[in-house]
Scaffold this active site. Structure first.
Site, PDB file in Angstrom:
ATOM      1  N   ASP A  51      16.683  11.730  45.176  1.00  0.00           N
ATOM      2  CA  ASP A  51      15.750  12.798  45.569  1.00  0.00           C
ATOM      3  C   ASP A  51      15.960  13.314  46.988  1.00  0.00           C
ATOM      4  O   ASP A  51      15.246  14.209  47.436  1.00  0.00           O
ATOM      5  CB  ASP A  51      14.302  12.325  45.388  1.00  0.00           C
ATOM      6  CG  ASP A  51      14.014  11.044  46.167  1.00  0.00           C
ATOM      7  OD1 ASP A  51      14.959  10.304  46.494  1.00  0.00           O
ATOM      8  OD2 ASP A  51      12.832  10.790  46.436  1.00  0.00           O
ATOM      9  N   GLU A  61      16.954  -2.078  54.216  1.00  0.00           N
ATOM     10  CA  GLU A  61      18.080  -1.645  55.058  1.00  0.00           C
ATOM     11  C   GLU A  61      18.387  -2.698  56.108  1.00  0.00           C
ATOM     12  O   GLU A  61      19.538  -3.078  56.332  1.00  0.00           O
ATOM     13  CB  GLU A  61      17.763  -0.314  55.787  1.00  0.00           C
ATOM     14  CG  GLU A  61      17.426   0.853  54.890  1.00  0.00           C
ATOM     15  CD  GLU A  61      15.938   0.991  54.604  1.00  0.00           C
ATOM     16  OE1 GLU A  61      15.189   0.003  54.808  1.00  0.00           O
ATOM     17  OE2 GLU A  61      15.527   2.084  54.159  1.00  0.00           O
TER      18      GLU A  61
HETATM   19  N1  UDP Z   1      13.951   4.286  41.982  1.00  0.00           N
HETATM   20  C1  UDP Z   1      14.322   3.468  40.930  1.00  0.00           C
HETATM   21  N2  UDP Z   1      13.332   2.805  40.232  1.00  0.00           N
HETATM   22  C2  UDP Z   1      11.999   2.947  40.527  1.00  0.00           C
HETATM   23  C3  UDP Z   1      11.644   3.788  41.601  1.00  0.00           C
HETATM   24  C4  UDP Z   1      12.654   4.438  42.318  1.00  0.00           C
HETATM   25  O1  UDP Z   1      15.508   3.339  40.633  1.00  0.00           O
HETATM   26  O2  UDP Z   1      11.166   2.338  39.850  1.00  0.00           O
HETATM   27  C5  UDP Z   1      15.013   5.000  42.747  1.00  0.00           C
HETATM   28  C6  UDP Z   1      14.750   6.488  42.905  1.00  0.00           C
HETATM   29  O3  UDP Z   1      15.340   7.220  41.846  1.00  0.00           O
HETATM   30  C7  UDP Z   1      15.382   6.792  44.248  1.00  0.00           C
HETATM   31  C8  UDP Z   1      15.234   5.471  45.014  1.00  0.00           C
HETATM   32  O4  UDP Z   1      15.039   4.461  44.038  1.00  0.00           O
HETATM   33  O5  UDP Z   1      16.755   7.098  44.113  1.00  0.00           O
HETATM   34  C9  UDP Z   1      14.057   5.478  45.982  1.00  0.00           C
HETATM   35  O6  UDP Z   1      12.861   5.729  45.268  1.00  0.00           O
HETATM   36  P1  UDP Z   1      11.769   6.791  45.744  1.00  0.00           P
HETATM   37  O7  UDP Z   1      12.437   8.078  46.043  1.00  0.00           O
HETATM   38  O8  UDP Z   1      10.665   6.796  44.747  1.00  0.00           O
HETATM   39  O9  UDP Z   1      11.263   6.078  47.072  1.00  0.00           O
HETATM   40  P2  UDP Z   1      10.937   6.729  48.477  1.00  0.00           P
HETATM   41  O10 UDP Z   1      12.097   7.595  48.856  1.00  0.00           O
HETATM   42  O11 UDP Z   1       9.703   7.533  48.264  1.00  0.00           O
HETATM   43  O12 UDP Z   1      10.768   5.547  49.349  1.00  0.00           O
HETATM   44 MN    MN Z   2      12.895   9.161  47.805  1.00  0.00          MN
END
Ligand code: UDP
Ligand code: MN
Length: 431
Positions: A281, A364
């Site tokens: 995203d 990280e």
């Molecule tokens: N993701 C995943 N499984 C989940 C939730 C998220 O594989 O149950 C992936 C999601 O597609 C993205 C990454 O992990 O590539 C980070 O997730 P998200 O964008 O929801 O987290 P944020 O960026 O809000 O911390």
């Molecule tokens: Mn994200």
């Protein structure tokens, strides 16, 4: 009353009405502008959530999303103690440094690599398209020149999971990756079975890729040619349940098991190249890939739209990383975003190929610490971290679609085809 006085009165009345209308309008405008600027608690919640950090946790004091009131420019600090954490949890410095405010290094100079890390947009040998609209010149330049065989391959690890916007996100990312030569895309899905839409999307995707299913149902490849089985370590099975998709929520690490599946695949398939974790995203300027290709050990660069500070970045002085600017330092040695660093494969393997910890907010940091790199050895990219070439964007969640009727209007028309490309709400409120 004379005709003249009457006329004068009318004119006066008109003026008064006119003036009050205009000032009313102005007041309205000012008010609406103020509304745009108002920071509601909802905003704060949103941003805390944006880091995958629960409100109030993991360490409630540190997790607070601090407003950027201590502006970076206003700092002029002497540091005695190593790794001093500055006020507001925003900035951390490393070592015994005297630091004057601001990034003092000159843009356009790559001290970490000793040379310009990529062909500038206007370079003579890059194929470019020049077009002209109404006399104003528009130049589109894409560096698609074939990299030399010596150019390291970039392995992009993308965790993804089933949701209405999944294919839209992957499409956007794929079309950025299409601009990058010599790249291999590891699409790692967090699911018990591959999502059909993702496989058909990949079938027509021109980016060289491997699809990995993070959770294996059977012990052999299920469907696709690009499907590679990955078995979850038994030690994690308990924590993860059936699949990490179930292991989710605000205070659960997202995408960790998939990233680790990608890392395990790399261990078995790559001897050299560059590793980059690219969530599905985020928004990537294709030039960030030209930058990270230069990574010798570990490189870092700014990421936009991270926390209320708007950016997470190493602080660079004299071509060296001397600290970190991030809205959530929380005692991390490397307070950086997942999209803000890249690792050389050889270096990674030499350090015994560590995996990412299941520790929300510290993924990280844990991973980078396991690589045993000294902060001063990290290579600052994006012109000494003066450019934002990647953003931690977040997509508004769409609800799964409501069921299409089974009538002829659907089954005998184009709608029937669209059906297979959508995510529908399942019965019993599951999705
Ligand atoms: N993701 C995943 N499984 C989940 C939730 C998220 O594989 O149950 C992936 C999601 O597609 C993205 C990454 O992990 O590539 C980070 O997730 P998200 O964008 O929801 O987290 P944020 O960026 O809000 O911390
Ligand atoms: Mn994200």
């Amino acid at each position: 009353m004379t005709k003249q006085t009457c006329g004068g009165m009318v004119a006066l009345f008109r003026t008064v009405v006119g003036v009050s209308l205009v000032s009313g309008l102005l007041v309205m405008l000012l008010w609406s502008e103020q509304q745009v600027g108002v920071k509601t608690p909802a905003h704060i919640h949103f941003h805390a959530h944006a880091r995958g950090i629960p409100e109030g946790g993991p360490n409630s004091q540190d997790a607070q999303d601090t407003a950027p009131d201590s502006s970076f420019q206003s700092l002029s600090v002497k540091f005695g103690a190593p790794r001093t954490v500055l006020s507001s949890h925003n900035i951390t410095f490393l070592g015994n440094k005297t630091v004057e405010a601001g990034v003092t290094t000159s843009p356009g100079h790559h001290e970490a690599t000793g040379q310009s890390s990529h062909v500038p947009a206007q370079a003579s040998h890059a194929p470019d398209t020049t077009t002209s609209i109404n006399g104003s010149k528009l130049v589109f330049t894409i560096d698609q020149s074939d990299p030399s065989p010596a150019t390291p391959k970039i392995y992009v690890i993308t965790p993804t999971y089933r949701r209405p916007e999944q294919v839209a996100e992957l499409t956007r990312l794929a079309q950025t990756l299409m601009l990058v030569p010599n790249l291999h895309w590891l699409v790692v899905e967090d699911a018990v079975a591959p999502t059909r839409r993702v496989l058909s999307f990949l079938d027509t995707c021109s980016v060289p890729h491997t699809y990995l299913l993070e959770f294996v149902v059977a012990n052999k490849p299920l469907i696709n040619k690009c499907y590679v089985p990955y078995r979850q370590p038994p030690s994690l099975a308990g924590r993860q349940g059936m699949a990490s998709r179930r292991y989710k929520g605000a205070n659960k690490p997202r995408g960790v098991s998939n990233r680790n599946a990608g890392l395990k695949w790399l261990k078995g398939h790559a001897k050299e190249g560059i590793i980059y974790f690219a969530d599905d995203d985020n928004t990537y300027d294709y030039r960030i890939f030209q930058e990270i290709r230069e990574t010798k050990q570990v490189s870092m660069f700014p990421v936009g739209l991270v926390t209320r500070l708007g950016v997470s970045s190493p602080i660079v002085s004299g071509g060296k990383i001397i600290g970190f600017y991030d809205g959530w330092i929380a005692g991390r040695k490397f307070p950086v975003d997942m999209a803000g660093f890249a690792v050389n494969v050889k270096f990674y393997l030499k350090k015994n190929a560590p995996l990412m910890p299941y520790n929300v907010g510290f993924e990280e940091d844990g991973f980078l610490k396991a690589l045993k790199i000294k902060p001063e050895e990290i290579e600052p990219l994006a012109d000494n971290c003066t450019k934002i070439l990647v953003w931690h964007t977040r997509t508004v969640k769409s609800l799964p679609a409501l069921k299409m009727p089974d009538s002829d209007k659907v089954t005998k028309t184009n709608l029937n085809y669209l059906k297979s490309q959508m995510v529908f709400q399942l019965p019993y409120g599951l999705s």
